[in-house]
Design a protein around this motif. Structure first.
Motif, mmCIF file in Angstrom:
data_model
loop_
_atom_site.group_PDB
_atom_site.id
_atom_site.type_symbol
_atom_site.label_atom_id
_atom_site.label_comp_id
_atom_site.label_asym_id
_atom_site.label_seq_id
_atom_site.Cartn_x
_atom_site.Cartn_y
_atom_site.Cartn_z
ATOM 1 N N ALA A 76 -1.568 -3.813 -2.657
ATOM 2 C CA ALA A 76 -1.045 -2.454 -2.770
ATOM 3 C C ALA A 76 -2.164 -1.474 -3.110
ATOM 4 O O ALA A 76 -2.185 -0.343 -2.619
ATOM 5 C CB ALA A 76 0.059 -2.396 -3.824
ATOM 6 N N GLY A 77 -3.108 -1.900 -3.956
ATOM 7 C CA GLY A 77 -4.243 -1.042 -4.281
ATOM 8 C C GLY A 77 -5.069 -0.714 -3.055
ATOM 9 O O GLY A 77 -5.428 0.441 -2.820
ATOM 10 N N SER A 78 -5.362 -1.736 -2.250
ATOM 11 C CA SER A 78 -6.146 -1.509 -1.033
ATOM 12 C C SER A 78 -5.396 -0.631 -0.045
ATOM 13 O O SER A 78 -5.980 0.260 0.587
ATOM 14 C CB SER A 78 -6.485 -2.857 -0.382
ATOM 15 O OG SER A 78 -7.277 -3.647 -1.242
ATOM 16 N N ALA A 79 -4.077 -0.864 0.085
ATOM 17 C CA ALA A 79 -3.283 -0.060 1.017
ATOM 18 C C ALA A 79 -3.194 1.390 0.554
ATOM 19 O O ALA A 79 -3.307 2.323 1.352
ATOM 20 C CB ALA A 79 -1.891 -0.664 1.167
ATOM 21 N N ALA A 80 -2.993 1.595 -0.753
ATOM 22 C CA ALA A 80 -2.924 2.959 -1.281
ATOM 23 C C ALA A 80 -4.242 3.692 -1.058
ATOM 24 O O ALA A 80 -4.262 4.877 -0.713
ATOM 25 C CB ALA A 80 -2.577 2.927 -2.772
ATOM 26 N N LEU A 81 -5.346 2.979 -1.241
ATOM 27 C CA LEU A 81 -6.657 3.593 -1.008
ATOM 28 C C LEU A 81 -6.816 3.970 0.458
ATOM 29 O O LEU A 81 -7.347 5.033 0.787
ATOM 30 C CB LEU A 81 -7.754 2.615 -1.437
ATOM 31 C CG LEU A 81 -9.161 3.178 -1.605
ATOM 32 C CD1 LEU A 81 -9.176 4.300 -2.626
ATOM 33 C CD2 LEU A 81 -10.119 2.076 -2.022
ATOM 34 N N ALA A 82 -6.315 3.119 1.350
ATOM 35 C CA ALA A 82 -6.454 3.374 2.786
ATOM 36 C C ALA A 82 -5.628 4.565 3.242
ATOM 37 O O ALA A 82 -5.998 5.244 4.202
ATOM 38 C CB ALA A 82 -6.053 2.133 3.581
ATOM 39 N N VAL A 83 -4.500 4.838 2.560
ATOM 40 C CA VAL A 83 -3.699 6.013 2.944
ATOM 41 C C VAL A 83 -4.126 7.270 2.201
ATOM 42 O O VAL A 83 -3.544 8.324 2.381
ATOM 43 C CB VAL A 83 -2.182 5.768 2.723
ATOM 44 C CG1 VAL A 83 -1.691 4.616 3.555
ATOM 45 C CG2 VAL A 83 -1.869 5.555 1.251
ATOM 46 N N GLY A 84 -5.144 7.162 1.333
ATOM 47 C CA GLY A 84 -5.701 8.342 0.703
ATOM 48 C C GLY A 84 -5.203 8.643 -0.689
ATOM 49 O O GLY A 84 -5.476 9.716 -1.211
ATOM 50 N N ASP A 85 -4.478 7.718 -1.319
ATOM 51 C CA ASP A 85 -3.966 7.949 -2.674
ATOM 52 C C ASP A 85 -4.796 7.141 -3.668
ATOM 53 O O ASP A 85 -4.434 6.036 -4.059
ATOM 54 C CB ASP A 85 -2.493 7.552 -2.751
ATOM 55 C CG ASP A 85 -1.828 8.067 -4.024
ATOM 56 O OD1 ASP A 85 -2.559 8.383 -4.981
ATOM 57 O OD2 ASP A 85 -0.586 8.130 -4.066
ATOM 58 N N ALA A 86 -5.932 7.708 -4.082
ATOM 59 C CA ALA A 86 -6.837 7.003 -4.984
ATOM 60 C C ALA A 86 -6.192 6.780 -6.351
ATOM 61 O O ALA A 86 -6.449 5.762 -7.004
ATOM 62 C CB ALA A 86 -8.152 7.761 -5.136
ATOM 63 N N ASP A 87 -5.364 7.722 -6.807
ATOM 64 C CA ASP A 87 -4.729 7.568 -8.116
ATOM 65 C C ASP A 87 -3.788 6.370 -8.134
ATOM 66 O O ASP A 87 -3.769 5.583 -9.077
ATOM 67 C CB ASP A 87 -3.969 8.845 -8.484
ATOM 68 C CG ASP A 87 -4.903 10.018 -8.719
ATOM 69 O OD1 ASP A 87 -5.837 9.868 -9.520
ATOM 70 O OD2 ASP A 87 -4.710 11.068 -8.102
ATOM 71 N N ALA A 88 -2.971 6.238 -7.086
ATOM 72 C CA ALA A 88 -2.074 5.083 -6.998
ATOM 73 C C ALA A 88 -2.880 3.798 -6.910
ATOM 74 O O ALA A 88 -2.520 2.780 -7.517
ATOM 75 C CB ALA A 88 -1.153 5.225 -5.796
ATOM 76 N N ALA A 89 -3.976 3.823 -6.147
ATOM 77 C CA ALA A 89 -4.822 2.628 -6.022
ATOM 78 C C ALA A 89 -5.361 2.214 -7.385
ATOM 79 O O ALA A 89 -5.357 1.021 -7.729
ATOM 80 C CB ALA A 89 -5.972 2.903 -5.050
ATOM 81 N N ILE A 90 -5.822 3.169 -8.177
ATOM 82 C CA ILE A 90 -6.332 2.855 -9.511
ATOM 83 C C ILE A 90 -5.247 2.213 -10.357
ATOM 84 O O ILE A 90 -5.475 1.226 -11.057
ATOM 85 C CB ILE A 90 -6.886 4.127 -10.182
ATOM 86 C CG1 ILE A 90 -8.189 4.555 -9.500
ATOM 87 C CG2 ILE A 90 -7.134 3.902 -11.675
ATOM 88 C CD1 ILE A 90 -8.728 5.891 -9.965
ATOM 89 N N ASN A 91 -4.030 2.749 -10.274
ATOM 90 C CA ASN A 91 -2.916 2.195 -11.049
ATOM 91 C C ASN A 91 -2.682 0.725 -10.693
ATOM 92 O O ASN A 91 -2.561 -0.130 -11.577
ATOM 93 C CB ASN A 91 -1.648 3.005 -10.803
ATOM 94 C CG ASN A 91 -0.447 2.443 -11.545
ATOM 95 O OD1 ASN A 91 0.224 1.537 -11.051
ATOM 96 N ND2 ASN A 91 -0.177 2.975 -12.704
#
Length: 466
Positions: free
Chosen positions: A75-90
């Motif tokens: 989920a972190g990698s996917a969130a980063l790929a869609v441009g949501d760095a904050d969600a990725a960090i979480n």
């Protein structure tokens, strides 16, 4: 130039810098196939280049098991790929608390912090990741960008070349060219871009304009802009391009990759709007999101605990009193430990709250989808009840009994059942309309078959009696 002018200018620049990704919609009320292995489907979606779908699949796994390490990392990698760095960090922080020595998680956190323009913290995480066994080539793309954001262009170029020696990578090629331009090597930058330009890589043509601008060829950069933009947009972009050669290397990196000039303020909290990542397959550069909330305070500086885990809290503000004495090292260490423990506890509670909210949302969505599916497969229908029975398995015997007594009326009919209070209805039908069911009841009563019409609502299951 006034800040407001530059904000609007950068927003215009984004039209030139960004290739909007086609992101698949994650939420759909449509009927979906039965999921046999959501983790496999999530990985497949990432492999197809559909991170939005992958994120949706990972969230379904986390709704059932918030502590699933693979799902959190995915989920972190996917969130980063869609441009949501904050969600990725979480997601990565939650994964790190489960497995603090997982190098892939450290690398993911590092990539997320690069997108938050925190290169020093990102580089430390990349070092931790490689120490824990992650191949250096796997972090080279974002480690190179972290070095560029610090103005260390030689180290950045070494990272990009490390990746390019291992395999072709268009994004690494573009970043290498931009880094060479930041260090003043115009010839090398253009030569690096040339193979992509020959392939008509649109992002490479955009990178070429930045290369020309950063190396002082403002006229060439403007000409490139006019070649791909409407005149009014190119006219407004000219001040952006003309300022690039006056910046330092690190400032150029922030400008061309994230659309930030030196006077722009970095968001104080990491939870605020994040820029779109310029990762593999994504645009070369990005402009700020519309109307973010900025603070004049210094940027957040992530800290790490004794085991190297990220503590996402701002550093304590320095005291303004010159009369107060400097605390002793022992006291400083104790205060730092207490602050770290509080930060970790707060992060844990925040992660738990978010996990609970995600689980509740996923369950609500799943329930709604199941209800929609049930309604679709069981619309409102019209029946005639000819008998009932408390014991469902005996309905076939009741059907045989009724058919024997009223064979002519029931010829060609099929028996069905649906529960009703403490009993089970024995139905025939469905009939094309409520009126047709009533007509059958009238004829059946005249022939001696006791019956009455029944309408089942949408979503009410009606099963065939075997």
């Amino acid at each position: 130039m006034k800040r407001n002018s530059f904000v609007s200018l950068l927003a215009l620049a984004s039209a030139f810098l960004i290739i909007p990704p086609a992101v698949a919609q994650m939420d759909s009320a449509a009927e979906e196939p039965v999921i046999t292995d959501p983790m496999a489907q999530a990985r497949d979606a990432m492999a197809r280049g559909d991170p939005a779908e992958a994120l949706s699949r990972y969230l379904r796994v986390l709704a059932r098991d918030p502590g699933d390490l693979d799902a959190l990392s995915g989920a972190g990698s996917a969130a980063l790929a869609v441009g949501d760095a904050d969600a990725a960090i979480n997601f990565f922080v939650r994964a790190e608390k489960i497995s603090p020595r997982d190098g892939r998680v450290k690398a993911g956190l590092g990539s997320a912090l690069v997108q938050k323009e925190q290169p020093r913290a990102a580089l430390r995480l990349f070092d931790n990741a490689t120490d824990l066994g992650v191949p250096p080539v796997d972090v080279a793309l974002d480690r190179g960008l972290a070095y560029d954001l610090r103005g260390e262009t030689r180290k950045a170029q070494a990272e990009y070349n490390l990746l390019l020696r291992a395999r072709p990578d268009a994004e690494a090629t573009r970043r290498l060219a931009l880094s060479l331009a930041m260090s003043g090597d115009k010839v090398g930058a253009l030569a690096t871009l040339d193979p992509l330009l020959q392939k008509r890589d649109i992002a490479a043509w955009r990178a070429r304009a930045f290369v020309l601008a950063m190396t002082g060829d403002t006229a060439g950069a403007e000409s490139a802009a006019y070649a791909v933009l409407p005149r009014y947009q190119a006219d407004a972009l000219r001040p952006f391009l003309s300022r690039l050669p006056t910046l330092k290397a690190a400032e150029k990196a922030a400008a061309v990759h994230f659309g930030h000039f030196p006077e722009d303020k970095v968001p104080m909290e990491m939870a605020q709007v994040s820029p779109v990542p310029a990762s593999k397959g994504m645009p070369v550069a990005a402009a700020p999101q519309p109307s973010p909330s900025y603070s004049s305070a210094p940027a957040t500086r992530p800290r790490f605990d004794s085991s190297g885990r990220l503590v996402m809290k701002p550093d304590a503000a320095p005291t303004t009193s010159t009369a107060s004495a400097e605390p002793s090292p022992a006291r400083q260490a104790a205060e730092q430990k207490a602050a770290d423990e509080r930060s970790l506890a707060e992060d844990r509670r925040a992660a738990q709250r978010k996990a609970a909210a995600e689980k509740a949302a996923a369950e609500k969505k799943a329930k709604a989808q199941e209800e929609a599916k049930t309604r679709k497969s069981n619309p409102e229908r019209y029946w005639v009840q000819i008998a009932s029975g408390a014991y469902k398995p005996d309905l076939d015997k009741e059907w045989d009994k009724q058919k024997k007594a009223h064979g002519k009326l029931l010829a060609g009919k099929t028996p069905w059942t649906t529960p009703f209070k403490a009993t089970n209805r024995l139905l025939i039908g469905p009939f094309p309309s409520k009126g047709a069911a009533q007509d059958y009841v009238n004829d059946a009563r005249a022939a001696g078959l006791s019956s009455f019409p029944v309408t089942t609502s949408a979503g009410q299951k009606v099963e065939r009696v075997d």
